[in-house]
Design a protein around this motif. Structure first.
Motif, PDB file in Angstrom:
ATOM      1  N   SER A   5       0.824  -1.212   0.000  1.00 28.29           N
ATOM      2  CA  SER A   5       0.000   0.000   0.000  1.00 28.29           C
ATOM      3  C   SER A   5       0.853   1.255   0.000  1.00 28.29           C
ATOM      4  O   SER A   5       0.538   2.242  -0.675  1.00 28.29           O
ATOM      5  N   PHE A   6       1.949   1.223   0.773  1.00 30.40           N
ATOM      6  CA  PHE A   6       2.855   2.371   0.804  1.00 30.40           C
ATOM      7  C   PHE A   6       3.460   2.624  -0.571  1.00 30.40           C
ATOM      8  O   PHE A   6       3.499   3.763  -1.052  1.00 30.40           O
ATOM      9  N   GLU A   7       3.953   1.573  -1.214  1.00 31.68           N
ATOM     10  CA  GLU A   7       4.579   1.721  -2.532  1.00 31.68           C
ATOM     11  C   GLU A   7       3.574   2.188  -3.583  1.00 31.68           C
ATOM     12  O   GLU A   7       3.903   2.992  -4.462  1.00 31.68           O
ATOM     13  N   TYR A   8       2.352   1.678  -3.479  1.00 30.44           N
ATOM     14  CA  TYR A   8       1.297   2.087  -4.416  1.00 30.44           C
ATOM     15  C   TYR A   8       1.013   3.574  -4.268  1.00 30.44           C
ATOM     16  O   TYR A   8       0.966   4.314  -5.262  1.00 30.44           O
ATOM     17  N   THR A   9       0.841   4.021  -3.024  1.00 35.71           N
ATOM     18  CA  THR A   9       0.573   5.441  -2.776  1.00 35.71           C
ATOM     19  C   THR A   9       1.742   6.301  -3.240  1.00 35.71           C
ATOM     20  O   THR A   9       1.545   7.369  -3.836  1.00 35.71           O
ATOM     21  N   LYS A  10       2.949   5.831  -2.983  1.00 32.90           N
ATOM     22  CA  LYS A  10       4.145   6.594  -3.354  1.00 32.90           C
ATOM     23  C   LYS A  10       4.236   6.789  -4.860  1.00 32.90           C
ATOM     24  O   LYS A  10       4.514   7.904  -5.343  1.00 32.90           O
ATOM     25  N   VAL A  11       3.996   5.727  -5.624  1.00 36.39           N
ATOM     26  CA  VAL A  11       4.116   5.842  -7.074  1.00 36.39           C
ATOM     27  C   VAL A  11       3.019   6.736  -7.650  1.00 36.39           C
ATOM     28  O   VAL A  11       3.232   7.469  -8.627  1.00 36.39           O
ATOM     29  N   LEU A  12       1.833   6.724  -7.015  1.00 33.39           N
ATOM     30  CA  LEU A  12       0.757   7.599  -7.478  1.00 33.39           C
ATOM     31  C   LEU A  12       1.044   9.063  -7.151  1.00 33.39           C
ATOM     32  O   LEU A  12       0.709   9.956  -7.927  1.00 33.39           O
ATOM     33  N   GLN A  13       1.674   9.308  -6.001  1.00 30.10           N
ATOM     34  CA  GLN A  13       2.021  10.677  -5.642  1.00 30.10           C
ATOM     35  C   GLN A  13       2.979  11.293  -6.652  1.00 30.10           C
ATOM     36  O   GLN A  13       2.976  12.505  -6.869  1.00 30.10           O
ATOM     37  N   GLY A  14       3.770  10.444  -7.282  1.00 30.03           N
ATOM     38  CA  GLY A  14       4.695  10.933  -8.302  1.00 30.03           C
ATOM     39  C   GLY A  14       4.011  11.471  -9.541  1.00 30.03           C
ATOM     40  O   GLY A  14       4.646  12.123 -10.381  1.00 30.03           O
ATOM     41  N   LEU A  60      -8.310   1.329 -11.695  1.00 29.84           N
ATOM     42  CA  LEU A  60      -6.989   1.420 -11.089  1.00 29.84           C
ATOM     43  C   LEU A  60      -7.063   0.855  -9.676  1.00 29.84           C
ATOM     44  O   LEU A  60      -8.018   1.131  -8.947  1.00 29.84           O
ATOM     45  N   SER A  61      -6.078   0.065  -9.302  1.00 33.96           N
ATOM     46  CA  SER A  61      -6.020  -0.474  -7.945  1.00 33.96           C
ATOM     47  C   SER A  61      -4.591  -0.901  -7.654  1.00 33.96           C
ATOM     48  O   SER A  61      -3.725  -0.884  -8.532  1.00 33.96           O
ATOM     49  N   GLU A  62      -4.350  -1.307  -6.410  1.00 33.93           N
ATOM     50  CA  GLU A  62      -3.027  -1.801  -6.043  1.00 33.93           C
ATOM     51  C   GLU A  62      -2.614  -2.991  -6.901  1.00 33.93           C
ATOM     52  O   GLU A  62      -1.435  -3.213  -7.132  1.00 33.93           O
ATOM     53  N   ASN A  63      -3.600  -3.743  -7.348  1.00 32.13           N
ATOM     54  CA  ASN A  63      -3.312  -4.960  -8.104  1.00 32.13           C
ATOM     55  C   ASN A  63      -3.298  -4.757  -9.612  1.00 32.13           C
ATOM     56  O   ASN A  63      -2.932  -5.673 -10.352  1.00 32.13           O
ATOM     57  N   ASP A  64      -3.710  -3.580 -10.078  1.00 32.37           N
ATOM     58  CA  ASP A  64      -3.809  -3.369 -11.528  1.00 32.37           C
ATOM     59  C   ASP A  64      -3.576  -1.895 -11.862  1.00 32.37           C
ATOM     60  O   ASP A  64      -4.442  -1.052 -11.666  1.00 32.37           O
ATOM     61  N   VAL A  65      -2.387  -1.600 -12.351  1.00 34.60           N
ATOM     62  CA  VAL A  65      -2.057  -0.233 -12.762  1.00 34.60           C
ATOM     63  C   VAL A  65      -1.853  -0.165 -14.275  1.00 34.60           C
ATOM     64  O   VAL A  65      -1.297   0.802 -14.790  1.00 34.60           O
ATOM     65  N   SER A  66      -2.305  -1.204 -14.990  1.00 34.58           N
ATOM     66  CA  SER A  66      -2.009  -1.313 -16.423  1.00 34.58           C
ATOM     67  C   SER A  66      -2.572  -0.154 -17.227  1.00 34.58           C
ATOM     68  O   SER A  66      -1.922   0.339 -18.158  1.00 34.58           O
ATOM     69  N   MET A  67      -3.798   0.300 -16.900  1.00 30.55           N
ATOM     70  CA  MET A  67      -4.385   1.407 -17.656  1.00 30.55           C
ATOM     71  C   MET A  67      -3.582   2.680 -17.468  1.00 30.55           C
ATOM     72  O   MET A  67      -3.344   3.438 -18.425  1.00 30.55           O
ATOM     73  N   LEU A  68      -3.112   2.900 -16.243  1.00 25.34           N
ATOM     74  CA  LEU A  68      -2.316   4.093 -15.966  1.00 25.34           C
ATOM     75  C   LEU A  68      -0.969   4.025 -16.675  1.00 25.34           C
ATOM     76  O   LEU A  68      -0.462   5.041 -17.168  1.00 25.34           O
ATOM     77  N   SER A  81       5.962   6.471 -16.350  1.00 28.00           N
ATOM     78  CA  SER A  81       5.607   5.156 -16.878  1.00 28.00           C
ATOM     79  C   SER A  81       6.544   4.078 -16.351  1.00 28.00           C
ATOM     80  O   SER A  81       6.110   2.997 -15.935  1.00 28.00           O
ATOM     81  N   ASN A  82       7.837   4.378 -16.338  1.00 28.69           N
ATOM     82  CA  ASN A  82       8.815   3.399 -15.878  1.00 28.69           C
ATOM     83  C   ASN A  82       8.623   3.050 -14.400  1.00 28.69           C
ATOM     84  O   ASN A  82       8.765   1.894 -13.992  1.00 28.69           O
ATOM     85  N   LYS A  83       8.290   4.060 -13.593  1.00 30.23           N
ATOM     86  CA  LYS A  83       8.066   3.807 -12.162  1.00 30.23           C
ATOM     87  C   LYS A  83       6.829   2.940 -11.949  1.00 30.23           C
ATOM     88  O   LYS A  83       6.816   2.066 -11.075  1.00 30.23           O
ATOM     89  N   LEU A  84       5.808   3.189 -12.749  1.00 31.44           N
ATOM     90  CA  LEU A  84       4.607   2.359 -12.669  1.00 31.44           C
ATOM     91  C   LEU A  84       4.897   0.924 -13.094  1.00 31.44           C
ATOM     92  O   LEU A  84       4.396  -0.027 -12.486  1.00 31.44           O
ATOM     93  N   VAL A  85       5.705   0.773 -14.131  1.00 33.34           N
ATOM     94  CA  VAL A  85       6.069  -0.565 -14.606  1.00 33.34           C
ATOM     95  C   VAL A  85       6.880  -1.299 -13.538  1.00 33.34           C
ATOM     96  O   VAL A  85       6.677  -2.505 -13.305  1.00 33.34           O
ATOM     97  N   GLU A  86       7.788  -0.585 -12.864  1.00 36.11           N
ATOM     98  CA  GLU A  86       8.575  -1.199 -11.787  1.00 36.11           C
ATOM     99  C   GLU A  86       7.659  -1.678 -10.672  1.00 36.11           C
ATOM    100  O   GLU A  86       7.832  -2.784 -10.132  1.00 36.11           O
ATOM    101  N   TYR A  87       6.681  -0.844 -10.309  1.00 39.99           N
ATOM    102  CA  TYR A  87       5.716  -1.244  -9.272  1.00 39.99           C
ATOM    103  C   TYR A  87       4.928  -2.465  -9.745  1.00 39.99           C
ATOM    104  O   TYR A  87       4.714  -3.415  -8.990  1.00 39.99           O
ATOM    105  N   GLU A  88       4.511  -2.425 -11.004  1.00 37.85           N
ATOM    106  CA  GLU A  88       3.700  -3.503 -11.562  1.00 37.85           C
ATOM    107  C   GLU A  88       4.430  -4.839 -11.503  1.00 37.85           C
ATOM    108  O   GLU A  88       3.845  -5.865 -11.135  1.00 37.85           O
TER     109      GLU A  88
END
Length: 289
Positions: A5-14, A60-68, A81-88
């Protein structure tokens, strides 16, 4: 180590700095997908609001960031995009993975439950749609019970609260814990602790007070808190034999729907408007202790 949850929130804040024409293009792509009406986007004036709207629309959810990920790539926002892919790669789950783990969970339960516990489950499920006396008489295993719960649309890989509740009611707390572990990992659910990471007020103690004293009156409070009739009906179907779980579920829905506006003061005010003054008094006393 930081959790999911922390990592998900962090990547979205970016993504908060995405502005100007890129932000407008982001809104346009959301509308173009057909999942969000243009009217719903008119009052959205910053990326974090748009992210929350995408979450409410299940885009969009912690388990699916593909659309973003796709949107950032289309906007040419390579860093985001790269940070989202790393999280994914690290955290997000494929549909196949979740389905496999869900089926593994049900199979484990089937192997763990004895005949007496299966009979208890059938009795506890008697108020669910399709659990007529004749149907229950034909059920020999817990897997058959789970199958009928899925047909009643109260159990699936994304909604396992009824399964957890049933395990608690038959005294198999270790199996209920297995459900909680599954929810945290594959549904992104970790109760109000995750809510706090999103900036919501910790109301666990206040919810405990309400659950302890509200009894059958929880629906009156839920309506005062503007929980919809559809949600109330769904809660009653999911937890037909457990008033405590019904009331707690309604309070969680209220908090999720109202986010920062869901406060101790707001809850106490609603209790007093319903004339549940004793509960409000107990709650205020606990707050001041």
């Amino acid at each position: 180590m930081a959790g999911k949850s922390f990592e998900y929130t962090k990547v979205l804040q970016g993504l908060a700095l995405v502005g100007g024409s890129d932000f407008e293009s982001w809104k346009h792509l959301c509308a173009k997908s057909g999942n969000i009406r243009k009217a719903a986007l008119e009052d959205i004036d910053n990326p974090l609001q748009l992210i929350e709207l995408m979450e409410r629309k299940n885009l969009l959810s912690e388990n699916d960031v593909s659309m973003l990920v796709s949107i950032m790539q289309e906007l040419g926002r390579i860093e985001q995009s790269n940070k989202l892919v790393e999280y994914e790669k690290k955290w997000a789950l494929t549909k196949e993975t979740q389905t496999t783990k869900y089926n593994d969970l049900l199979t484990k339960f089937d192997h763990s439950l004895n005949d007496s516990e299966v009979q208890q489950l059938k009795f506890l499920c008697r108020n669910y749609p399709g659990f007529t006396p004749d149907k229950r008489a034909t059920m020999q295993t817990s897997l058959e019970i789970f199958d009928h719960l899925e047909r009643a649309i109260v159990l699936d890989e994304n909604e396992t609260s009824v399964l957890k509740d049933l395990m608690k009611q038959i005294g198999r707390l270790e199996l209920a814990k297995d459900v909680e572990t599954y929810e945290e990992k594959y549904q992104g659910k970790s109760g109000l602790i995750d809510a706090q990471q999103e900036g919501l007020e910790d109301l666990r103690e206040e919810f405990d007070v309400v659950v302890k004293y509200i009894g059958r009156n929880w629906r009156q409070l839920a309506r005062r808190l503007r929980v919809t009739e559809a949600d109330i009906d769904c809660i009653m179907v999911k937890h037909p034999n457990n008033l405590r779980e019904q009331s707690r579920e309604s309070l969680k829905i209220w908090q999720i729907n109202n986010r920062s506006a869901a406060t101790k003061a707001a809850l106490i005010s609603a209790l007093r408007k319903c004339e549940f003054n004793y509960i409000a008094d107990v709650m205020e006393k606990k707050i001041t202790e």
